[in-house]
Design a protein around this motif. Structure first.
Motif, PDB file in Angstrom:
ATOM      1  N   ALA A   6       0.826  -1.206   0.000  1.00  0.00           N
ATOM      2  CA  ALA A   6       0.000   0.000   0.000  1.00  0.00           C
ATOM      3  C   ALA A   6       0.859   1.254   0.000  1.00  0.00           C
ATOM      4  CB  ALA A   6      -0.923  -0.015   1.211  1.00  0.00           C
ATOM      5  N   ARG A   7       0.458   2.215  -0.802  1.00  0.00           N
ATOM      6  CA  ARG A   7       1.166   3.490  -0.904  1.00  0.00           C
ATOM      7  C   ARG A   7       0.199   4.601  -0.503  1.00  0.00           C
ATOM      8  NH1 ARG A   7       5.619   3.236  -4.282  1.00  0.00           N
ATOM      9  NH2 ARG A   7       5.305   5.391  -4.962  1.00  0.00           N
ATOM     10  N   PRO A   8       0.560   5.456   0.431  1.00  0.00           N
ATOM     11  CA  PRO A   8      -0.361   6.498   0.897  1.00  0.00           C
ATOM     12  C   PRO A   8      -0.907   7.365  -0.232  1.00  0.00           C
ATOM     13  CG  PRO A   8       1.579   6.400   2.302  1.00  0.00           C
ATOM     14  CD  PRO A   8       1.847   5.496   1.144  1.00  0.00           C
ATOM     15  N   GLU A   9      -0.097   7.595  -1.290  1.00  0.00           N
ATOM     16  CA  GLU A   9      -0.557   8.465  -2.376  1.00  0.00           C
ATOM     17  C   GLU A   9      -1.713   7.869  -3.178  1.00  0.00           C
ATOM     18  OE1 GLU A   9       2.497   7.451  -1.703  1.00  0.00           O
ATOM     19  OE2 GLU A   9       3.739   7.173  -3.489  1.00  0.00           O
ATOM     20  N   ARG A  10      -2.012   6.545  -2.977  1.00  0.00           N
ATOM     21  CA  ARG A  10      -3.133   5.927  -3.699  1.00  0.00           C
ATOM     22  C   ARG A  10      -4.371   5.759  -2.832  1.00  0.00           C
ATOM     23  NH1 ARG A  10      -1.208   4.374  -8.693  1.00  0.00           N
ATOM     24  NH2 ARG A  10      -3.360   4.868  -9.220  1.00  0.00           N
ATOM     25  N   LEU A  11      -4.281   6.151  -1.545  1.00  0.00           N
ATOM     26  CA  LEU A  11      -5.419   5.970  -0.646  1.00  0.00           C
ATOM     27  C   LEU A  11      -6.613   6.814  -1.077  1.00  0.00           C
ATOM     28  CD1 LEU A  11      -6.652   4.804   1.946  1.00  0.00           C
ATOM     29  CD2 LEU A  11      -5.609   6.721   3.198  1.00  0.00           C
TER      30      LEU A  11
END
Length: 738
Positions: A6-11
Motif C-alpha cells: 500500500a502506498r499512501p498516495e493511492r489511498l
C-alpha cells in the motif's frame, strides 16, 4: 481483502472509488475502532504490525458484526500479520497489489505550472521524474547543475524538444539569479524545474511530493473536531496544506459535511480548500495559492528584461549593466564584451565594459576602456551625460588598485564636480560620487575629509531613498571603515554591524556589498580582540567572495589575509601562514607584487618570522614592504608606521644597527602624530618603541615617553591588551630605576 504494498498516495483514489456506493465508508488506523463500526460496514483499515495480535484474537467480533474490511497494508505489516495473526490472515479472500503512482497534488501542480506563465516549478521532496511522467506523459527530463560556469548553464538551458530541464544545486540567490539569466539568454520559457532549491523562488510554482502519514493527518483533523477524520484525510489526498486548511475551517465552525462534500467532488481538493479558506479570510500557503490562482507573468529583473526584449548591442550592454548592479561582474564581463564588439566606439558601451572588468579585478584592461570612454565623452562634449562621471569613477578605481592613489583622487574629484554640474548637490547620483571619493580619501589616510564626504552622502541618501535602500547601508559600511581607521572601534563596529544586517536583507547575502560589510565587521571585532567571531566572519566573507568573483580576485585575498590575522591572534600560526601565503599568491597574480595589499600580507608574514626568531628573513621582507608602501602611497603615509616599527624591532633583535632602529621608530612616531593623532593605536605603538630604545640607551626622557605610550595604549586597546601590559612593565622598570 488485502491491498498489499500500500502506498499512501493511492489511498485517496481508493476512497473516491468506493465512496459513491458506500457513503458510510470509514478509514481507520487503529484496529480497536473496528469494535465500534456499524453492522455490515465497509472499513479501510491501515494496520500497524503491533495490531496483529488484537486482530487475531478479535476475529469473531469482526465476523459477528459482518464487517467488510480492506487491509491497506505495506509489505512489512503484511509479513507481520501473516506470522502473528495466522487465523485472521487466513480469512483474507482477495489479495491485490497496490499500483504505483506519484502523489496526485504533485501531478496537478506540475500541470498547472505548465498551463500558467510561470518560469517553472520549484520542486521539493519526492520523485519529480515520476510526477512529471504522470502529469505529462511522453515528456523526459534533462538535468543540469547551477554550479556550472555561466556559459555551460546557457548551453544546458537551450530548449530541446518537449524536454523539461531540472536544475540542481540552487543553493542561494546567486545561483538562482544565474539560472534565470541563463534561461532568458537561451530563450527558454517554462518547462523548467528547480530541484530542492535552498532559497525562495519567485516566478516558480512551488510543488512538492510530500504527504502526511495517515495517522498524522487523522490526528490533526480529529483535534479540530472532525468526526470521520480518516475518510476526510484520504479525500484530501494527505496533502499537508489541504489538511491544515480543512482543520482550520472546522475550527471556524464550518460544517464537516460541507468540507467533505467539497473535497469529494473536487478534481483538486487542495485548491477547493484554498478557495473555501480565502472566502473566509484564512491565510493559505504559497503552494496552494499558486495552484488556486495560477501564476501570471513572472517578475523580471533588469537583466532578464534586457535579454528577452532588447536586440543588438543594447541587449548586451543593458544586461551587463544589470549584472553589475546585481553583483555578478563575471557574467557582466561576458555580456559587456559582446556589446562592445557590436557597438564599436560607443562611450556608453566602453564605460559598462570598463566597470565590469574593474569589478572583476582586471584593472589594467578596465583602466584603458574607462579612459577611452572619458576621452570620447570630452571630445564629443557629452560631459553632462550620466556615463561620463561613471567612467571617471571606474577609471579612478582601476588606478587605485594599481597603487596610483593620487591620480585616482584627482579623477574622483573631477567626477564629483561633473555630477554636481549634471544633477546638483542634492541628488543621489551626487551622493554616490561623494561616497566613491571618500573611499580613495580613506585609502590615502585623509580620514577627516573622507568622514565628511560619507556623512554628507549618507544624509542625501536618507532624504531621497527609502530607509531600506542598499545605498544607505553601503554608505554606513564605508563610514564604519573610516571610523575603524581613525581608531574609533566601538562606533565603527556599531555602524558595520547595522550595515551588515541591512545588506543581508537587501540586496541579499550573496551580493559583493554584503561580503564587504561582513569583512569590515570582522576587522572591527579583531582589533577589539574578539578573534573567534572575527574568524567566523572572515571565513563567511571569503566563501561568498570566492563564489561571486572566484578565487583569483583581490577581495578574496584580502579576506584570506584578515582570516590569517585572526588565526594568528589565537596562536594558530601554521594555519595562519598557509592563508597568508595563499593571499600573497592571489595578489601577485591579480594586482601584482607592488601594491599596498600585497605589502600588507608580506608585512604580516614578516611578523610571523619575527615571532619564530627568523630575524634576518624578517628584515629583508620588511624592507621590501616599506619600499612598496613608499612607492605606492608616499613617504609619509600612516600605513608605514607599523612597518617602520617592526623593521626597527628586527634590527634591534639582530643587534646590528641600534641607531637605525631608533631612527625608524622616531620616523614612525612623526608620521603617526601628524596623520593619526596622539590617541591612535599606531601613535601609541610608535611611542612605546621610542621609549624602549630610549631606555636601552639610558636616556632620561624614556620615563616620560613610556608614560605617554602606556596612557595611549590603554586608551586605544584597554589595560589588558598585551601591548598595554608590555608598556606597563617598561614604565614600572623605569620608575623603579629612576
Amino acid at each position: 481483502m488485502l491491498l498489499d504494498g500500500a502506498r499512501p498516495e493511492r489511498l485517496g483514489e481508493l476512497v473516491r472509488t468506493l465512496l459513491p456506493s458506500h457513503p458510510h465508508l470509514e478509514v481507520h488506523t487503529d484496529a480497536v475502532r473496528l469494535a465500534r463500526a456499524d453492522q455490515g460496514a465497509l472499513v479501510i483499515l491501515i494496520p500497524s504490525p503491533d495490531q496483529a495480535t488484537w486482530l487475531n484474537l478479535e476475529r469473531p467480533l469482526l465476523a459477528h458484526r459482518a464487517l467488510r474490511v480492506i487491509l491497506f497494508s505495506d509489505p512489512g505489516t503484511t509479513t507481520a500479520l501473516a506470522r502473528r495473526a495466522p487465523d485472521f490472515f487466513h480469512w483474507i479472500s482477495h489479495r491485490l497489489e497496490c499500483p504505483l503512482g506519484p502523489p496526485r497534488p504533485a501531478v496537478r501542480g506540475i500541470q498547472r505550472a505548465l498551463l500558467s506563465r510561470a518560469a517553472g516549478v520549484a520542486w521539493s521532496g519526492g520523485d519529480f521524474e515520476a510526477a512529471l511522467s504522470a502529469a505529462l506523459p511522453g515528456r523526459h527530463l534533462r538535468r543540469a547543475s547551477a554550479a556550472l560556469s555561466y556559459e555551460q548553464m546557457v548551453e544546458a538551458a537551450r530548449p530541446s524538444g518537449n524536454a523539461w530541464l531540472a536544475w540542481t544545486d540552487v543553493d542561494g540567490p546567486f545561483r538562482l539569479q544565474r539560472v534565470r539569466w541563463a534561461m532568458a539568454e537561451a530563450g527558454r520559457r517554462g518547462r523548467c524545474v528547480l530541484v530542492d532549491p535552498a532559497v525562495t523562488t519567485p516566478a516558480f510554482v512551488p510543488v512538492h511530493g510530500t504527504l502526511l502519514s495517515v495517522p498524522e493527518a487523522r490526528t490533526r483533523l480529529e483535534d479540530a473536531g472532525v468526526g470521520h477524520a480518516g475518510r476526510l484525510a484520504a479525500l484530501l489526498e494527505l496533502e499537508p496544506e489541504a489538511v491544515e486548511i480543512a482543520a482550520g475551517l472546522r475550527r471556524m465552525g464550518v460544517n464537516e459535511t460541507e468540507i467533505e462534500a467539497a473535497a469529494a467532488e473536487a478534481a483538486d481538493p487542495g485548491v477547493v480548500m484554498a478557495e473555501m479558506a480565502e472566502g473566509r479570510g484564512v491565510v493559505i500557503g504559497a503552494a496552494l495559492r499558486a495552484r488556486a490562482s495560477g501564476v501570471g507573468s513572472p517578475s523580471r529583473d533588469a537583466v532578464e528584461t534586457a535579454l528577452r526584449e532588447r536586440t543588438g548591442a543594447e541587449r548586451w550592454v543593458e544586461a551587463a549593466r544589470g549584472a553589475i548592479d546585481a553583483g555578478d561582474a563575471r557574467v557582466a564581463v561576458l555580456w559587456a564584451q559582446r556589446g562592445l564588439a557590436l557597438a564599436g566606439e560607443d562611450p556608453r558601451a566602453l564605460q559598462v565594459a570598463g566597470r565590469a572588468l574593474q569589478r572583476c579585478g582586471r584593472y589594467v584592461e578596465a583602466a584603458a576602456l574607462s579612459q577611452k570612454a572619458v576621452l570620447l565623452g570630452e571630445e564629443r562634449r557629452q560631459t553632462r551625460e550620466a556615463y561620463y562621471p561613471d567612467a571617471l569613477v571606474d577609471w579612478a578605481f582601476s588606478l587605485l588598485r594599481q597603487a596610483r592613489p593620487a591620480e585616482a583622487e584627482r579623477l574622483l574629484r573631477k567626477a564629483v564636480a561633473a555630477e554636481r554640474r549634471r544633477v546638483g548637490r542634492d541628488h543621489t547620483d551626487y551622493a554616490v560620487a561623494l561616497h566613491d571619493l571618500a573611499i580613495v580619501l580613506r585609502d590615502r589616510a585623509k580620514l577627516e575629509e573622507a568622514e565628511r564626504a560619507l556623512t554628507r552622502s549618507l544624509a542625501i541618501a536618507r532624504r531621497k531613498l527609502s530607509e531600506g535602500h542598499a545605498n544607505i547601508a553601503t554608505a554606513m559600511s564605508d563610514l564604519g571603515s573610516v571610523l575603524l581607521e581613525k581608531g574609533e572601534y566601538g562606533a565603527a563596529e556599531a555602524l558595520l554591524r547595522e550595515a551588515s544586517e541591512r545588506l543581508e536583507v537587501s540586496p541579499g547575502p550573496e551580493h559583493p556589498s554584503t561580503a564587504t560589510a561582513l569583512h569590515g565587521l570582522g576587522r572591527a571585532l579583531l582589533v577589539q580582540r574578539e578573534s573567534v567571531e572575527a574568524e567566523r566572519l572572515f571565513r563567511q566573507a571569503a566563501k561568498r567572495q570566492a563564489k561571486i568573483w572566484g578565487e583569483e580576485h583581490p577581495a578574496y585575498a584580502t579576506s584570506l589575509h584578515d582570516l590569517a590575522r585572526s588565526l594568528e591572534v589565537q596562536g594558530r600560526y601554521d594555519e595562519a601562514e598557509l592563508y597568508l601565503r595563499e593571499a600573497l599568491s592571489v595578489y601577485e597574480r591579480s594586482t601584482g607584487p607592488e601594491t599596498p595589499a600585497y605589502a600588507a600580507s608580506l608585512h604580516e608574514l614578516a611578523g610571523m618570522m619575527l615571532d619564530r626568531g627568523e630575524y634576518a628573513k624578517a628584515e629583508k621582507a620588511l624592507r621590501r614592504v616599506i619600499a612598496i608602501e613608499q612607492k605606492a602611497l608616499g613617504m609619509d603615509h600612516p600605513s608605514l608606521c607599523p612597518s617602520l616599527c617592526d623593521l626597527a624591532l628586527a634590527l634591534w633583535l639582530l643587534q646590528t644597527n641600534a641607531r637605525e632602529a631608533e631612527a625608524l621608530a622616531r620616523r614612525a612616531l612623526e608620521i603617526a602624530m601628524e596623520k593619526r593623532g596622539p590617541r591612535h593605536p599606531d601613535t601609541a605603538h610608535s611611542l612605546y618603541m621610542v621609549a624602549f630604545f630610549q631606555a636601552a640607551r639610558g636616556d632620561a626622557k624614556a620615563l616620560e615617553t613610556a608614560r605617554r605610550a602606556h596612557d595611549a595604549l590603554v586608551h586605544a586597546a584597554g589595560p589588558d591588551a598585551p601591548a598595554a601590559k608590555a608598556a606597563a612593565q617598561l614604565l614600572d622598570r623605569l620608575a623603579r630605576s629612576s
